[in-house]
Scaffold this active site. Sequence first.
Site, PDB file in Angstrom:
ATOM      1  CB  SER A 144      -0.226   0.046   7.060  1.00  0.00           C
ATOM      2  OG  SER A 144      -1.405   0.429   7.421  1.00  0.00           O
ATOM      3  CB  SER A 145       0.171   4.993  10.038  1.00  0.00           C
ATOM      4  OG  SER A 145       0.852   5.722   9.163  1.00  0.00           O
ATOM      5  N   GLY A 152      -5.596   5.587   7.945  1.00  0.00           N
ATOM      6  CA  GLY A 152      -6.534   5.709   6.946  1.00  0.00           C
ATOM      7  C   GLY A 152      -7.827   4.607   6.871  1.00  0.00           C
ATOM      8  CG  ASN A 194       1.019   1.542   3.178  1.00  0.00           C
ATOM      9  OD1 ASN A 194       1.936   1.312   2.680  1.00  0.00           O
ATOM     10  ND2 ASN A 194       0.452   2.874   4.028  1.00  0.00           N
ATOM     11  CB  SER A 219      -4.795   1.812   4.605  1.00  0.00           C
ATOM     12  OG  SER A 219      -3.724   1.197   4.945  1.00  0.00           O
ATOM     13  N   GLY A 220      -2.829   3.455   2.600  1.00  0.00           N
ATOM     14  CA  GLY A 220      -1.750   3.368   1.502  1.00  0.00           C
ATOM     15  C   GLY A 220      -2.114   4.604   0.371  1.00  0.00           C
ATOM     16  CB  THR A 227       2.731   8.144   6.470  1.00  0.00           C
ATOM     17  OG1 THR A 227       1.690   7.675   7.310  1.00  0.00           O
ATOM     18  CG2 THR A 227       4.128   8.296   7.461  1.00  0.00           C
ATOM     19  CD  GLU A 233      -6.823  -0.235   8.594  1.00  0.00           C
ATOM     20  OE1 GLU A 233      -5.972  -0.138   7.887  1.00  0.00           O
ATOM     21  OE2 GLU A 233      -6.653  -1.032   9.739  1.00  0.00           O
TER      22      GLU A 233
HETATM   23  N1  LIG Z   1       4.267  11.189  -2.866  1.00  0.00           N
HETATM   24  C1  LIG Z   1       4.548  10.073  -2.994  1.00  0.00           C
HETATM   25  N2  LIG Z   1       5.554   9.736  -4.041  1.00  0.00           N
HETATM   26  C2  LIG Z   1       6.242   8.553  -4.044  1.00  0.00           C
HETATM   27  N3  LIG Z   1       5.508   7.379  -3.519  1.00  0.00           N
HETATM   28  C3  LIG Z   1       4.590   7.637  -2.585  1.00  0.00           C
HETATM   29  C4  LIG Z   1       3.966   8.869  -2.243  1.00  0.00           C
HETATM   30  N4  LIG Z   1       3.200   9.010  -1.436  1.00  0.00           N
HETATM   31  C5  LIG Z   1       3.061   7.457  -1.056  1.00  0.00           C
HETATM   32  N5  LIG Z   1       3.886   6.757  -1.875  1.00  0.00           N
HETATM   33  C6  LIG Z   1       4.015   5.343  -1.602  1.00  0.00           C
HETATM   34  O1  LIG Z   1       2.916   4.843  -1.204  1.00  0.00           O
HETATM   35  C7  LIG Z   1       3.268   4.149   0.348  1.00  0.00           C
HETATM   36  C8  LIG Z   1       2.051   4.308   1.005  1.00  0.00           C
HETATM   37  O2  LIG Z   1       2.088   5.496   1.630  1.00  0.00           O
HETATM   38  P1  LIG Z   1       1.686   5.917   2.905  1.00  0.00           P
HETATM   39  O3  LIG Z   1       2.495   5.205   4.179  1.00  0.00           O
HETATM   40  O4  LIG Z   1       1.970   7.525   3.141  1.00  0.00           O
HETATM   41  O5  LIG Z   1       0.223   5.706   3.181  1.00  0.00           O
HETATM   42  P2  LIG Z   1      -0.763   6.301   4.403  1.00  0.00           P
HETATM   43  O6  LIG Z   1      -1.727   6.878   3.715  1.00  0.00           O
HETATM   44  O7  LIG Z   1      -0.051   6.802   5.336  1.00  0.00           O
HETATM   45  O8  LIG Z   1      -1.354   4.712   4.855  1.00  0.00           O
HETATM   46  P3  LIG Z   1      -1.678   4.064   6.085  1.00  0.00           P
HETATM   47  O9  LIG Z   1      -3.108   4.766   6.396  1.00  0.00           O
HETATM   48  O10 LIG Z   1      -1.760   2.870   5.847  1.00  0.00           O
HETATM   49  O11 LIG Z   1      -0.856   4.732   6.934  1.00  0.00           O
HETATM   50  C9  LIG Z   1       4.361   4.617   0.603  1.00  0.00           C
HETATM   51  O12 LIG Z   1       5.254   3.682   1.396  1.00  0.00           O
HETATM   52  C10 LIG Z   1       5.225   5.115  -0.627  1.00  0.00           C
HETATM   53  O13 LIG Z   1       5.816   3.925  -1.203  1.00  0.00           O
HETATM   54 MG   LIG Z   2       0.407   6.108   7.050  1.00  0.00          MG
END
Ligand SMILES: Nc1ncnc2c1ncn2[C@@H]1O[C@H](COP(=O)(O)OP(=O)(O)OP(=O)(O)O)[C@@H](O)[C@H]1O
Ligand SMILES: [Mg+2]
Length: 1107
Positions: free
Chosen positions: A163-164, A390, A160, A110-111, A115, A392
């Site tokens: 977070s999804s 992700g 996050n 997660s994070g 996404t 967690e």
């Molecule tokens: N390529 C990137 N460039 C800039 N910021 C990023 C990038 N990837 C992620 N982030 C930052 O990290 C945060 C978390 O990313 P994201 O929501 O994609 O995580 P996730 O893997 O989907 O987590 P989860 O499993 O909780 O959904 C985003 O809100 C963003 O602020």
């Molecule tokens: Mg996500």
Amino acid sequence: MAKMEVKTSLLDDMIGVGDMVLLEPLNEDSFINNLKKRFDHNEVYTYIGSVVISINPYRSLPIYTPEKVEEYRNRNFYELSPHIFALSDEAYRSLRDQDKDQCILITGESGAGKTEASKLVMSYVAAVCGKGAEVNQVKEQLLQSNPVLEAFGNAKTVRNDNSSRFGKYMDIEFDFKGDPLGGVISNYLLEKSRVVKQPRGERNFHIFYQILSGASEEFLCKLKLERDFSRYNYLGLDSARVNGVDDASNFRTVRNAMQIVGFMDHETQSVFEVVAAVLKLGNIEFKPESRANGLDESKVKDKNELKEICELTGIDQSVLERAFSFRTVEAKQEKVSTTLNVAQAYYARDALAKNLYSRLFSWLVTRINESIKAQTKVRKKVMGVLDIYGFEIFEDNSFEQFIINYCNEKLQQIFIELTLKEEQEEYIREGIEWTHIEYFNNAIICDLIENNQTGILAMLDEECLRPGTVTDDTFLEKLNQVCATHQHFESRMSKCSRFLNDTSLPHSCFRIQHYAGKVMYQVEGFVDKNNDLLYRDLSQAMWKANHSLIKALFPEGNPAKINLKRPPTAGSQFKASVATLMKNLQTKNPNYIRCIKPNDKKAAHIFNEALVCHQIRYLGLLENVRVRRAGYAFRQPYEPCLERYKMLCKQTWPHWRGPARAGVEVLFNELRIPEEEFSFGRSKIFIRNPRTLFKLEDLRKQRLEDLATLIGKIYRGWKCRTHFLLMKKCQVVIASWYRRYSQQKKYQKIKSSAITVQSYTRGWKARKLLRELKHLKRCNEAATVIAAYWHGTQARRELRRLKDEARNKHAIAVIWAFWLGYKVRREYRKFFRANAGRKIYEFTLQRIMQKYFLEMKNKMPSLSPIDKNWPARPYLFLDSTHKELKRIFHLWRCKKYRDQFTDQQKLIYEEKLEASELFKDKKALYPASVGQPFQGAYLEISENPKYKKLKDAVDEKIIIAEVVNKINRANGKAASRIFLLTKTNVLLADQKSGTIKSEVPLGDVTKVSMSSQNDGFFAVHLKEGSEAASKGDFLLSSDHLIEMATKLYRTTLSQTKQKLNIEISDEFLVQFKQDKVCVKFIQGSQKNGNIPTCKRKNNRLLEVAVP
Ligand SMILES: Nc1ncnc2c1ncn2[C@@H]1O[C@H](COP(=O)(O)OP(=O)(O)OP(=O)(O)O)[C@@H](O)[C@H]1O
Ligand SMILES: [Mg+2]
């Protein structure tokens, strides 16, 4: 200028190593160092072969611009520095060009940025795939589904901020050209417990905060909501605001996105009404009320909130109130109603809220799918993007975390299956020499969870379905029994004594050693959450709602469709859907993005090596590199390989007759690919290094270009040759025609020359012949002439002889006659001499006269008096007779002529005769007048009305009426006058008016004078002392002078019986009043033509110049 193609490579300006496969030495430290080095230089992407490692930068980097998209578009994977766009491009191109369905598996805790990565992939594909209004709308709808689902399905967690809280798998569908047609979204288990309760430091789903912050007052009022978060029990207060998140503006984005995706206004409205109802449900509170039967019954504390909810959702308040107080259980046609205590009422309320929200979320996904689904039925190519929650680990992990982590285990499993296990197994299968690489296979953990008999999920289901009292503790007990010996299961109470003294493991928990770490799950709530029960009273109450959306969300509330069978548990549902997903993913070509979280603080620039190290370990990345390094980057069955590259070698191009493998062997030998770069498997060729593959691809590209050039060349050659052959044929035709023509001309020339030569020869021959003939002829002629001359001479000689003979004979005769005559005359002379002579003379004369008259009769001239001809006299002695005869004949014929005349003609001739007597040989003008007949009245006085007065004044017959010029004595100039002669008078009148100027009786005219010359001047002299003479004589000129003078003479003669004196002299005197003026006629020049001019010389002389 042509754009310079800059050939860059992964190896150019590389920070650390772009592809971990190239890392030397390969160990955990070097791996992490390399990642860190790259991370510090903003290089967040690194490859392991074709797998992309992505480290969350936690800040926006300028590497996702449209320019970057263009840079990575249609480039080889290893051509540019590692990037998520390179993977997206590779996936899209092999989908489009090789017709392989793709899936993009994004994993990480997660994070870690899953996404974000999925959105980057989607936006890249959207940017490079087809264009056009329709395609753009599809793209826009696909992209805009993200903000809607994120608002309803994402929440801030401690790990996050976005977070999804649900799993998402999206299939993007393309047509054969690679244009997007639409998509299908599948969602996996929303973490609905968050609706009613959030762990500390976390929030509820974004949408609740977004509505309260972003909706207008009016809209809030409609939804019966208040802006204050603290008014709602379901909204955790400690972290209601998230740094850097603008809920209000996100709300606008969501509404806009909903509109783009195709939500109708009333649908959006309904969705927000449901959200508001959920929020308000949390505010319903219950109080206990003791009942007569001693049981506790719950009552709604403040009915106001309930009322508003019912107003919002169109539910009958009493129905809902009752549903919160009673529970009806139906069993075998029996309905048993039990009261709910306060705790049960709260449970029912929360269950309703969770169900309402999770069903709303599912409905949203369905609704979006409806909008974005492909409109055609044609075969589609698919690119799946998996973005699932992700892995967690929280402080308190419950059923949801268990499910989420199970899902991640499965993803790891598929990764292992496809990259590590499958790869190694394939090498063995294909008979490739291979040293096995050890890696951790998490299949054992998956088995712990999903095994149909002994798996945790199966245990849980069993507990849930078991009759009797079922609690979370009984479930744990069961686990402790069944899973005790499992290596990855830990529990204090398990039969396995290992954990008896493990104080970190509370009694109500069990722990699983996941691939990504140990996670301790609180067993509390597992049974309930797995059962996912909603009291039937509530679902029926919802079904009765006068709100179409809510009604549709609870189809089981319809009493007509009561189903006594238990619905499948949440766990089994999830297991089934994950199994389907895995099956689906296995049919597609996988592309991996492994997301790594650099720190726990959500902060940029921090690279926590321990944290990263942990992730690298559990993700098995090092093993991944090892397998990759030991193995082969690329493999392909022999047939397609040969088909693709056969044009690179002469033996295999265009057809290879033998087995495909032999063909590939020949091909690779020919291309001199180093032996260590490839291996021949049983059915596939294995290529060790991607560079070899790229080299092959480059050679193929080059060769294709060469082939295209060759085809072009051959085509052009063929075209030229065809053209040339045509030209040649034409040339032959033209040449033959020309030769024929020139030969014809030549022949004609020769022919005409031959004819000329021939004709010359013939001519020459003919002339020769002619000459000979002429010569012959001349000879003949000459002979003839000579003969003729000879004959002539002969003849003449003969003639002369004959003539001489005849002359002699005649002479003899004459001499003889004379001799005889002489003899006779001598004898008879004396008898005839007396009268013979006289008689002969008379007779001869008589004969001559006879002859003369007879000849004259025949030669008589014409009867015209003017004919002067007269035959010549034949004999001189008849001369006087001849003249006399002529005179008599002339007189006779004149008489004959005169006898023909009428009296009038006679008069005219008389006048002419008179004129002749008067002027012949006297006046030079006369001869010209002879031919002119005398007309007298030249002016038609009686006819012309102008002269009527003049006519009236003259009663006698007019003899002459003619215009004359009267000469002015003063200057000799002429003035026109009418000259009239009557029997008695001479009158002069004005020519224009006709008034009489002078009238002279003929008796007073004494003389008429004129010159002897060729002019018409004449003077009329008047008797001295007469009345007319007072003005003096008249000097006049006329064109008919001869006629006028003749007529004046004749009239005067007949009137006065006296002859008028006509004086013809070149100088005469004219009486002008008292003066006598001499008129003198001189010979003048011909200056004025033939007109005589009159000039006054002096008082006494008037000179008339006659030309
Ligand atoms: N390529 C990137 N460039 C800039 N910021 C990023 C990038 N990837 C992620 N982030 C930052 O990290 C945060 C978390 O990313 P994201 O929501 O994609 O995580 P996730 O893997 O989907 O987590 P989860 O499993 O909780 O959904 C985003 O809100 C963003 O602020
Ligand atoms: Mg996500």
